[in-house]
Design an enzyme around this catalytic site. Structure first.
Site, PDB file in Angstrom:
ATOM      1  N   ASP A 123      -7.275   0.472  -0.412  1.00 31.87           N
ATOM      2  CA  ASP A 123      -8.396   0.075   0.436  1.00 31.87           C
ATOM      3  C   ASP A 123      -8.103   0.339   1.903  1.00 31.87           C
ATOM      4  O   ASP A 123      -6.945   0.496   2.317  1.00 31.87           O
ATOM      5  CB  ASP A 123      -8.749  -1.399   0.216  1.00 31.87           C
ATOM      6  CG  ASP A 123      -7.626  -2.355   0.610  1.00 31.87           C
ATOM      7  OD1 ASP A 123      -6.452  -2.030   0.327  1.00 31.87           O
ATOM      8  OD2 ASP A 123      -7.910  -3.420   1.184  1.00 31.87           O
ATOM      9  N   GLU A 152      -5.979  -5.126  -0.166  1.00 32.14           N
ATOM     10  CA  GLU A 152      -4.826  -5.574   0.607  1.00 32.14           C
ATOM     11  C   GLU A 152      -5.220  -5.967   2.022  1.00 32.14           C
ATOM     12  O   GLU A 152      -4.578  -6.824   2.637  1.00 32.14           O
ATOM     13  CB  GLU A 152      -3.770  -4.465   0.640  1.00 32.14           C
ATOM     14  CG  GLU A 152      -2.431  -4.869   1.266  1.00 32.14           C
ATOM     15  CD  GLU A 152      -2.358  -4.652   2.781  1.00 32.14           C
ATOM     16  OE1 GLU A 152      -1.400  -5.136   3.407  1.00 32.14           O
ATOM     17  OE2 GLU A 152      -3.272  -4.014   3.356  1.00 32.14           O
TER      18      GLU A 152
END
Length: 357
Positions: free
Chosen positions: A77, A131
């Site tokens: 991400d 994350e």
């Protein structure tokens, strides 16, 4: 409507693969398309790997019966895109959201997964989601709960941006709120009140007088820091405030556990009520582990302390030595001008190939 899964060539130059990963948007919580692409590529281009899917995370591993297992982990991400997708190339620099943090590291790992069919250590690859946002949504936490066997290893290498340096362990982080109380009054008759914002001066004075530690652990020097990061107080432009909240962040060396970190901050602010709002323990370097020593030898460098918190802490909590190693520049992470030096991508690939092959 059917969505076409982007095609990724994992055997391509990792620089080109980085660009391909960047060109598939994957802002936190919206990584499914990139996960689909990685899963399809691993299943079709790396038949020597066992591949499983966990939400928007993709995991792969070898079963060669080697004496040791090395885990390569990277989050897929990114922070929200800031007009910096698709990627673009300027000389040796590749620009785009996630180039540094950390799709260049993902590209290196995915390339090795597909092309290194006979590594001297068994390999596990973990490409995980979420994350960059609240820890409760972090894909590694879900994997630990649902697929704990996949996180077992003798060494974990996270592809976080380090500029090609080996950063061992990480600092812990603690945030607390300190409240000062007073009594409201009209500011025209301020002597009838008790200003809570003024009372915060003592909190700030303690911070200003604070001397932070430098802690040497396995040759890595961790610098601690205690900082006010936010002050909130005030009711209106004509009211003496009756409450003020100072938010303090403590970045602590990994020789302190979570309890010791809290105890230290409470000692510094003795006499005040503290509310803990965030706490993540650090991670010790773990450089004595044989696999970690081998990796350092392959890099030809010495390790340095990681300033900041990363998911190496999760692995350390599982008893797995973990380090940060990736081609990106951490100072460029989350910026509009985020980019990665393509020579660093090539260099990290070469180092990991030497270590694993």
């Amino acid at each position: 409507m059917t969505t076409t899964v982007p095609t990724l060539d994992l055997t391509a130059d990792p620089v080109e693969l980085t660009a391909a990963l960047v060109d598939v948007p994957s802002v936190s919580g919206d990584e499914a398309m990139l996960a689909d692409a990685l899963e399809h590529a691993l299943r079709t281009q790396a038949p020597h790997l066992e591949v499983v899917r966990s939400g928007a995370a993709v995991l792969a591993r070898t079963h060669l019966g080697r004496a040791r297992r090395v885990l390569l982990a990277g989050h897929t991400d990114t922070v929200p895109i800031a007009d910096n997708v698709p990627s673009r190339r300027e000389g040796d620099l590749l620009y785009g959201c996630g180039t540094s943090d950390m799709k260049s590291g993902d590209a290196v790992f995915a390339h090795l997964a597909a092309t290194l069919t006979e590594p001297r250590h068994d390999l596990t690859l973990v490409f995980y989601d979420c994350e960059e946002i609240e820890a409760t949504r972090n894909g590694l936490g879900r994997i630990e709960r649902e697929l704990p066997d996949w996180l077992r290893a003798d060494l974990a290498i996270l592809g976080e941006p380090t500029g090609g340096a080996v950063e061992a362990g990480c600092q812990g982080t603690l945030r607390v709120e300190i409240r000062t109380q007073g009594r409201r009054a009209h500011s025209a008759r301020s002597w009838l009140g008790d200003n809570a914002v003024h009372h915060a001066a003592d909190v700030l004075a303690r911070l200003n007088a604070y001397t932070a530690r430098d802690v040497d652990i396995d040759g890595c020097v961790y610098r601690e820091g205690l900082q006010a990061v936010r002050i909130a107080g005030g009711v209106a432009g004509n009211v003496v405030p009756d409450e003020c909240v100072v938010t303090v962040n403590f970045r602590f060396a990994p020789d302190r556990d979570a309890e010791a970190a809290q105890a230290h901050v409470r000692e510094v602010f003795d006499g005040y009520d503290l509310t803990v709002t965030d706490l993540s323990p650090g991670a010790l370097p773990g450089l004595a582990a044989p696999a970690a020593r081998e990796f350092l030898a392959a890099t030809g460098t010495t390790a340095q302390a990681k300033y900041g918190w990363t998911d190496v802490s999760r692995f350390a909590a599982l008893g797995i030595p973990a380090i940060n190693y990736g081609p990106g520049d951490p100072n460029l992470a989350h910026t509009r001008e985020e980019h990665v030096d393509t020579r660093a991508i090539t260099g990290c690939t070469d180092v990991l190939w030497r270590f694993l092959a």
